[in-house]
Design a protein around this motif. Structure first.
Motif, PDB file in Angstrom:
ATOM      1  N   PHE A 198      -9.388   2.639  -9.418  1.00 25.44           N
ATOM      2  CA  PHE A 198      -8.006   2.650  -8.953  1.00 25.44           C
ATOM      3  C   PHE A 198      -7.640   1.231  -8.536  1.00 25.44           C
ATOM      4  O   PHE A 198      -8.439   0.546  -7.906  1.00 25.44           O
ATOM      5  CB  PHE A 198      -7.919   3.609  -7.764  1.00 25.44           C
ATOM      6  CG  PHE A 198      -6.655   3.534  -6.995  1.00 25.44           C
ATOM      7  CD1 PHE A 198      -5.513   4.159  -7.458  1.00 25.44           C
ATOM      8  CD2 PHE A 198      -6.593   2.850  -5.796  1.00 25.44           C
ATOM      9  CE1 PHE A 198      -4.337   4.094  -6.737  1.00 25.44           C
ATOM     10  CE2 PHE A 198      -5.424   2.782  -5.074  1.00 25.44           C
ATOM     11  CZ  PHE A 198      -4.285   3.410  -5.543  1.00 25.44           C
ATOM     12  N   SER A 199      -6.441   0.777  -8.904  1.00 18.92           N
ATOM     13  CA  SER A 199      -6.027  -0.570  -8.520  1.00 18.92           C
ATOM     14  C   SER A 199      -4.525  -0.620  -8.306  1.00 18.92           C
ATOM     15  O   SER A 199      -3.750  -0.185  -9.156  1.00 18.92           O
ATOM     16  CB  SER A 199      -6.434  -1.571  -9.606  1.00 18.92           C
ATOM     17  OG  SER A 199      -6.085  -2.875  -9.218  1.00 18.92           O
ATOM     18  N   ASN A 200      -4.124  -1.169  -7.165  1.00 19.49           N
ATOM     19  CA  ASN A 200      -2.712  -1.271  -6.821  1.00 19.49           C
ATOM     20  C   ASN A 200      -2.333  -2.732  -6.567  1.00 19.49           C
ATOM     21  O   ASN A 200      -2.893  -3.380  -5.692  1.00 19.49           O
ATOM     22  CB  ASN A 200      -2.422  -0.433  -5.562  1.00 19.49           C
ATOM     23  CG  ASN A 200      -0.985  -0.533  -5.128  1.00 19.49           C
ATOM     24  OD1 ASN A 200      -0.067  -0.332  -5.910  1.00 19.49           O
ATOM     25  ND2 ASN A 200      -0.765  -0.858  -3.876  1.00 19.49           N
ATOM     26  N   ALA A 201      -1.378  -3.227  -7.335  1.00 18.20           N
ATOM     27  CA  ALA A 201      -0.778  -4.558  -7.120  1.00 18.20           C
ATOM     28  C   ALA A 201      -1.795  -5.695  -7.156  1.00 18.20           C
ATOM     29  O   ALA A 201      -1.729  -6.620  -6.363  1.00 18.20           O
ATOM     30  CB  ALA A 201       0.005  -4.572  -5.802  1.00 18.20           C
TER      31      ALA A 201
ATOM     32  N   ASP B 255     -11.965   1.321  -5.515  1.00 20.27           N
ATOM     33  CA  ASP B 255     -10.640   0.778  -5.203  1.00 20.27           C
ATOM     34  C   ASP B 255     -10.719  -0.724  -5.439  1.00 20.27           C
ATOM     35  O   ASP B 255     -11.241  -1.470  -4.619  1.00 20.27           O
ATOM     36  CB  ASP B 255     -10.258   1.099  -3.757  1.00 20.27           C
ATOM     37  CG  ASP B 255      -8.864   0.601  -3.379  1.00 20.27           C
ATOM     38  OD1 ASP B 255      -8.234  -0.114  -4.190  1.00 20.27           O
ATOM     39  OD2 ASP B 255      -8.414   0.913  -2.266  1.00 20.27           O
TER      40      ASP B 255
ATOM     41  N   SER C 170       0.833  -1.205   0.000  1.00 18.44           N
ATOM     42  CA  SER C 170       0.000   0.000   0.000  1.00 18.44           C
ATOM     43  C   SER C 170       0.866   1.252   0.000  1.00 18.44           C
ATOM     44  O   SER C 170       0.554   2.228  -0.675  1.00 18.44           O
ATOM     45  CB  SER C 170      -0.930   0.015   1.213  1.00 18.44           C
ATOM     46  OG  SER C 170      -1.869  -1.026   1.120  1.00 18.44           O
TER      47      SER C 170
ATOM     48  N   GLY D  89       2.029   2.054  -3.300  1.00 24.62           N
ATOM     49  CA  GLY D  89       0.928   2.448  -4.164  1.00 24.62           C
ATOM     50  C   GLY D  89       0.443   3.870  -3.960  1.00 24.62           C
ATOM     51  O   GLY D  89      -0.344   4.377  -4.761  1.00 24.62           O
ATOM     52  N   GLU D  90       0.913   4.531  -2.917  1.00 25.12           N
ATOM     53  CA  GLU D  90       0.445   5.891  -2.628  1.00 25.12           C
ATOM     54  C   GLU D  90       0.736   6.864  -3.768  1.00 25.12           C
ATOM     55  O   GLU D  90      -0.040   7.779  -4.007  1.00 25.12           O
ATOM     56  CB  GLU D  90       1.048   6.398  -1.322  1.00 25.12           C
ATOM     57  CG  GLU D  90       0.447   5.746  -0.102  1.00 25.12           C
ATOM     58  CD  GLU D  90       1.035   6.246   1.199  1.00 25.12           C
ATOM     59  OE1 GLU D  90       1.763   7.276   1.200  1.00 25.12           O
ATOM     60  OE2 GLU D  90       0.771   5.616   2.232  1.00 25.12           O
TER      61      GLU D  90
ATOM     62  N   LEU E 263       0.403   6.427  -6.780  1.00 25.74           N
ATOM     63  CA  LEU E 263      -0.639   6.314  -7.802  1.00 25.74           C
ATOM     64  C   LEU E 263      -1.780   7.293  -7.553  1.00 25.74           C
ATOM     65  O   LEU E 263      -2.471   7.686  -8.488  1.00 25.74           O
ATOM     66  CB  LEU E 263      -1.196   4.891  -7.838  1.00 25.74           C
ATOM     67  CG  LEU E 263      -0.250   3.810  -8.330  1.00 25.74           C
ATOM     68  CD1 LEU E 263      -0.889   2.440  -8.192  1.00 25.74           C
ATOM     69  CD2 LEU E 263       0.160   4.063  -9.757  1.00 25.74           C
TER      70      LEU E 263
ATOM     71  N   LEU F  68      -5.363   2.228   1.209  1.00 24.58           N
ATOM     72  CA  LEU F  68      -5.432   3.253   0.169  1.00 24.58           C
ATOM     73  C   LEU F  68      -6.856   3.780   0.004  1.00 24.58           C
ATOM     74  O   LEU F  68      -7.042   4.957  -0.327  1.00 24.58           O
ATOM     75  CB  LEU F  68      -4.860   2.732  -1.142  1.00 24.58           C
ATOM     76  CG  LEU F  68      -3.349   2.489  -1.091  1.00 24.58           C
ATOM     77  CD1 LEU F  68      -2.851   1.848  -2.377  1.00 24.58           C
ATOM     78  CD2 LEU F  68      -2.586   3.783  -0.819  1.00 24.58           C
TER      79      LEU F  68
ATOM     80  N   ALA G 255      -3.872   2.115 -12.633  1.00 25.18           N
ATOM     81  CA  ALA G 255      -3.507   0.837 -12.025  1.00 25.18           C
ATOM     82  C   ALA G 255      -2.002   0.630 -12.083  1.00 25.18           C
ATOM     83  O   ALA G 255      -1.317   1.137 -12.970  1.00 25.18           O
ATOM     84  CB  ALA G 255      -4.208  -0.307 -12.753  1.00 25.18           C
ATOM     85  N   GLU G 256      -1.527  -0.148 -11.132  1.00 23.62           N
ATOM     86  CA  GLU G 256      -0.133  -0.587 -11.082  1.00 23.62           C
ATOM     87  C   GLU G 256      -0.170  -2.066 -10.775  1.00 23.62           C
ATOM     88  O   GLU G 256      -0.950  -2.511  -9.951  1.00 23.62           O
ATOM     89  CB  GLU G 256       0.616   0.176  -9.982  1.00 23.62           C
ATOM     90  CG  GLU G 256       2.048  -0.241  -9.772  1.00 23.62           C
ATOM     91  CD  GLU G 256       2.208  -1.521  -8.945  1.00 23.62           C
ATOM     92  OE1 GLU G 256       3.199  -2.235  -9.184  1.00 23.62           O
ATOM     93  OE2 GLU G 256       1.352  -1.810  -8.095  1.00 23.62           O
TER      94      GLU G 256
END
Length: 183
Positions: free
Chosen positions: A98-101, A39, A19, A22-23, A25, A47, A128-129
């Protein structure tokens, strides 16, 4: 139904860096006060909480019931739901997704992108990442080699991840309706 193997307490204790990384982003997302943002793969909600602090109406979803229960316990005022991106069911509801990992865990990727696109309002944003081509290649190559040496060739390519190139994923996004402006 597949067992939920995510350990939310362990995730918070040992993997909170996900997380944290991911900030950045959120800067790309440029959330605006009052927007409704999804999210996707929210994990334990950290996040989503940051988005809420920015004045966003945020909905956090994750396929893991364990992660969602932890998110609800940590941030009881926010909305979290157990949901699979392959069965979203949202239509024109969000200003941004929004999407992280997360997306390197999702197969088939095209169906996920179609669902994300449909969840967005007209002119909505998607940031996204996730892991890309070559990610954990040393590990996956070693596992494939071991499977092959043991004569388990059919198992050699059965990994839970999808690590596309930027070009490959951008093409899938465009096929789903997105206009890719940064990758």
């Amino acid at each position: 139904m597949k067992k939920d193997s995510w350990n939310a307490a362990l995730y918070d204790a040992k993997h909170s860096f996900v997380s944290k990384f991911g900030e950045h982003l959120l800067d790309l997302l440029e959330p605006k006060k009052g927007e409704r943002i999804l999210d996707l793969g929210c994990g334990t909600g950290d996040l989503a909480w940051k988005l809420y602090e920015l004045g966003v109406d945020v909905v956090g979803i994750d396929k893991s019931e364990n992660m969602i229960n932890q998110a609800k316990a940590k941030y009881p005022g926010l909305t979290f739901e157990v949901k699979d991106v392959l069965n979203l069911g949202y239509r024109n509801e969000f200003d941004a997704v929004f999407s992280n990992a997360v997306l390197h865990w999702i197969k088939p990727p095209k169906q996920a992108l179609i669902n994300i696109y449909q969840a967005l309002k007209e002119n909505g944003r998607f940031v996204a990442e996730f892991g890309g081509k070559g990610n954990v290649k040393t590990i996956t190559d070693a596992i494939r080699n071991e499977f092959n040496q043991l004569g388990m060739n059919e198992k050699a390519n059965q990994f839970p991840w999808y690590f596309p190139s930027i070009g490959e994923y951008s093409s899938l996004m465009e096929e789903a309706g997105f206009r890719v402006v940064f990758a």
